[in-house]
Design an enzyme around this catalytic site. Structure first.
Site: not given
Ligand code: R5P
Length: 307
Positions: A202, A204, A228, A233
């Site tokens: 991923k 971000r 996850d 969000t």
């Molecule tokens: C971050 O690495 C966590 O494991 C989640 O993937 C993340 O916090 C998800 O955030 P969001 O729903 O905002 O994409």
């Protein structure tokens, strides 16, 4: 006065905030742990301050339940309640925090950033003797003990429970971690349920700007379940779902420990083609499918026995 505990009730009490969302979890945990349940009552003054009222006499062993979703609104009350509980008789105070916020900010990503994980941990360590939580987002630290200087940290995992639940709904599922950090949860879920798994990468770029890549995993013709720790969000889940469906997955479901689903997250995940969302009840949400109170009760009993 608290309600009576179940058979074999521990001497200590469970104290919970009188919060309509958290009430069912508190009642379930009290039953599972065999602890009498008492409430922290709150009065919100017009200026935004809160008056907290605890039972006037507490036993030595108190477990305080408070999830830290929406953490800024809750932290002041939590620290005040802990201090009050000690004044009213608690000598061993355990925080059960099914969702422990601020764990992702574990280094200064740019100069000047406050490392919230470290400082929140220090604050909790000043107030509580032990902290029990579920799937905290520990990335660059090995254990919760490191976050809580001098105190006991117990990090449980809902991943095996979620994996076994998924297997009852989708016995041939391919579990997919959207990123390397979720790898540990997808492996635990897959191992518990005897399911196949794969890990994506991923990137971000911002709060709501996420890109996921498959890294060679073959999802064509598979029933994919994205696993996850937290849906915030929903952008990570949505990106993973679009990717898997675009690569020929038959269906995409989601299993997460912490169903935060802030703002338009839920609609965003649905719009990406996700069929079912299954979450643990760490964070109260309509998607809750797996209960963690048994897991927490077992950890509390083990901690009590070890003292
Ligand atoms: C971050 O690495 C966590 O494991 C989640 O993937 C993340 O916090 C998800 O955030 P969001 O729903 O905002 O994409």
């Amino acid at each position: 006065m608290p309600g009576a505990g179940g058979a074999g009730a521990a001497a200590g009490w469970l104290l919970a905030f009188d919060d309509v969302q958290e009430r069912p979890l508190a009642e379930a945990l009290a039953r599972a742990a065999g602890r009498p349940l008492a409430w922290v009552r709150r009065h919100r003054f017009p200026d935004g301050e809160t008056r907290l009222t605890l039972p006037p006499a507490l036993p030595a062993d108190v477990v305080l339940l408070r999830g830290l979703q929406d953490p800024n609104a809750k932290l002041t009350e939590l620290l005040l309640a802990a201090a009050g509980a000690r004044e009213l008789g608690a000598t061993h105070l355990t925080l059960v925090c099914p969702y422990l916020a601020y764990m992702r900010q574990d280094i200064a990503f740019t100069p000047g950033e406050v490392v919230s994980q470290r400082h929140l941990g220090a604050l909790l360590a000043q107030s509580f003797d032990a902290v029990v939580t579920v799937d905290p987002h520990l990335h660059r630290v090995a254990s919760l003990d490191e976050v809580l200087p001098g105190r006991r940290g117990v990090a449980l995992s809902a991943a095996p429970l979620l994996g076994r639940f998924v297997a009852t709904r989708q016995p041939d599922a391919l579990l997919l971690a959207p990123d390397d950090e979720a790898g540990r949860w997808v492996r635990a879920a897959a191992e518990a349920a005897g399911l196949a798994h794969a890990v994506c990468v991923k990137q971000r770029r911002g709060d709501r700007d996420v890109e996921v890549a498959l890294q060679g995993a073959s999802v064509a013709g598979r029933a994919v379940v994205v696993v996850d720790d937290v849906a915030s969000t929903g952008r990570t889940l949505a990106a993973a779902a679009r990717l898997a469906l675009g690569a020929g997955a038959l269906s995409v479901d989601v299993a997460v420990t912490h169903a935060l689903f802030v703002g338009d997250a839920w609609e965003h995940v649905q719009a990406a083609g996700v069929r079912h969302v299954w979450s643990s009840d760490c964070v109260p949400h309509p998607s809750n499918a797996v209960g963690v109170t048994g897991l927490i009760a077992t950890a509390l009993a083990a901690s009590s026995a070890a003292r």
